[in-house]
Write a protein that holds these residues in place. Structure first.
Motif, mmCIF file in Angstrom:
data_model
loop_
_atom_site.group_PDB
_atom_site.id
_atom_site.type_symbol
_atom_site.label_atom_id
_atom_site.label_comp_id
_atom_site.label_asym_id
_atom_site.label_seq_id
_atom_site.Cartn_x
_atom_site.Cartn_y
_atom_site.Cartn_z
ATOM 1 N N UNK A 1 -3.064 -4.893 -10.210
ATOM 2 C CA UNK A 1 -4.413 -4.241 -9.999
ATOM 3 C C UNK A 1 -4.058 -3.097 -8.787
ATOM 4 N N UNK A 2 -4.776 -1.960 -9.298
ATOM 5 C CA UNK A 2 -4.606 -0.998 -8.182
ATOM 6 C C UNK A 2 -6.037 -0.681 -7.639
ATOM 7 N N UNK A 3 -6.150 -0.748 -6.247
ATOM 8 C CA UNK A 3 -7.060 -0.012 -5.448
ATOM 9 C C UNK A 3 -6.909 1.222 -5.343
ATOM 10 N N UNK A 4 -7.664 2.236 -5.535
ATOM 11 C CA UNK A 4 -7.409 3.400 -5.453
ATOM 12 C C UNK A 4 -8.681 4.444 -4.677
ATOM 13 N N UNK B 1 0.773 -1.203 0.097
ATOM 14 C CA UNK B 1 -0.082 0.111 0.126
ATOM 15 C C UNK B 1 0.864 1.354 0.161
ATOM 16 N N UNK B 2 0.118 2.312 -0.535
ATOM 17 C CA UNK B 2 0.955 3.798 -0.442
ATOM 18 C C UNK B 2 -0.172 4.728 0.048
ATOM 19 N N UNK B 3 0.139 5.569 1.392
ATOM 20 C CA UNK B 3 -0.224 6.436 1.810
ATOM 21 C C UNK B 3 0.123 7.722 1.087
ATOM 22 N N UNK C 1 -4.825 -2.730 2.969
ATOM 23 C CA UNK C 1 -5.927 -3.635 3.328
ATOM 24 C C UNK C 1 -6.609 -3.499 1.915
ATOM 25 N N UNK C 2 -6.799 -2.094 1.195
ATOM 26 C CA UNK C 2 -7.708 -1.803 0.194
ATOM 27 C C UNK C 2 -7.002 -2.916 -0.902
ATOM 28 N N UNK D 1 -2.879 -1.231 -3.207
ATOM 29 C CA UNK D 1 -3.698 -0.128 -2.849
ATOM 30 C C UNK D 1 -2.990 1.351 -2.679
ATOM 31 N N UNK D 2 -3.638 2.316 -3.077
ATOM 32 C CA UNK D 2 -3.268 3.669 -3.327
ATOM 33 C C UNK D 2 -4.143 4.455 -2.373
#
Length: 317
Positions: free
Chosen positions: A112-115, A14-16, A298-299, A69-70
């Protein structure tokens, strides 16, 4: 969804993606991060390039997750069918207006990316592992460089026309608050313009962390945050409001905000969580500064499981 009690929890990335800094992580949940880094948010090419380089190295050392996740500063486009999905939209941050954030990351890492927004990510993390665990409807608000809110309704991240912009709500100014126009470049004296960290510094000439607990700034700050909590309570009827961000590290703010919110509601919301247990209604994040990164991770896992409208599992508090 990942469960921190499992020994076979999936590997998550993930990336915050904050307006001030990016925090990147790979791991299995709170306390189980195997690789992490942070760096300033500069230009899109430089910042995304550093994130991609970190993950390539981390994947080589620890394995590849099924998605990433981003959780990004915004405003952003969250609609998957849109030509600008994954882009930052009307941000005032230099260089980032119109920047594609999700696309370069997904292509470079072949994942795949969760945005989502950064505050939606933090709310998701708190709902899975923190102060929102077991609740169906709650709000996470960060008060720091800006003011933003992530909203969970019936265990699902709230979206609509775009996404909630809690920090830009407007309301009547306090009668004794004169001579300060606010700092928001769009609205002047919206909540963010009056009560963000930079607004505190501009108004009083020093950063909030350098103001004494007895300074008049905190009484005014508590009133504005209480107006926000009052509006959120009346509109959304959340089971809990979680207040995070740098400004809320001033722990003495919490009792002030709670009491001011209770006074503003004036008994109208007939719930023991406000009348008798307001200290359990307005709370700090249980994950602290890690809420955003944990939520982004988690996203990513939720996206790996096929979710596009992200929702929390039914769990007991």
């Amino acid at each position: 969804m990942p469960d921190d009690s499992r020994t076979d929890a999936p590997l998550m990335a993930g990336i915050e993606a904050g307006g001030t800094k990016f925090v990147c992580g790979l791991g299995y949940g709170p306390g189980r991060v195997v690789a992490e880094t942070s760096f300033p948010t500069t230009t899109p090419d430089e910042t995304l390039g550093r994130a991609i380089a970190f993950f390539r190295e981390a994947f080589a050392a620890h394995g590849r997750p099924a998605a990433i996740g981003v959780a990004a500063f915004g405003p952003v486009d969250l609609h998957p069918g849109s030509d600008t999905w994954g882009h930052v939209t009307s941000t005032p941050k230099p260089h980032w207006q119109g920047a594609d954030m999700a696309g370069p990351i997904g292509r470079a890492l072949d994942l795949p990316v969760a945005f989502e927004t950064d505050v939606n990510g933090a709310a998701f993390g708190e709902g899975l592992w923190g102060a929102g665990r077991g609740l169906g409807t709650f709000v996470y608000v960060t008060i720091g460089t800006g003011v933003g809110g992530g909203i969970i309704v019936n265990r699902q991240i709230l979206r609509g026309l775009v996404h909630p912009e809690v920090g830009h709500m407007t309301f009547a100014r306090e009668s004794d608050d004169t001579g300060f126009d606010g700092i928001c470049p769009y609205h002047g004296d919206c909540l963010e313009g009056l009560a963000s960290g930079p607004a505190l510094a501009r108004r009083w000439g020093v950063e909030g962390k350098d103001l004494d607990e007895g300074h008049e700034a905190w009484t005014l700050q508590a009133r504005y945050l209480a107006r926000m909590c009052t509006n959120l309570t009346l509109v959304l009827s959340p089971e809990r409001i979680i207040l995070g961000g740098g400004v809320m590290k001033q722990a003495h703010l919490f009792p002030r905000v709670r009491e001011a919110t209770k006074a503003m509601l004036n008994g109208y919301v007939d719930s023991p969580d406000i009348l008798d247990r307001v200290d359990r209604f307005i709370v700090p994040p249980a994950l602290g500064d890690h809420a955003g990164l944990m939520g982004a991770m988690a996203l990513g896992q939720a996206r790996a499981e096929g979710q596009t409208r992200f929702h929390l599992p039914e769990t007991r508090a």
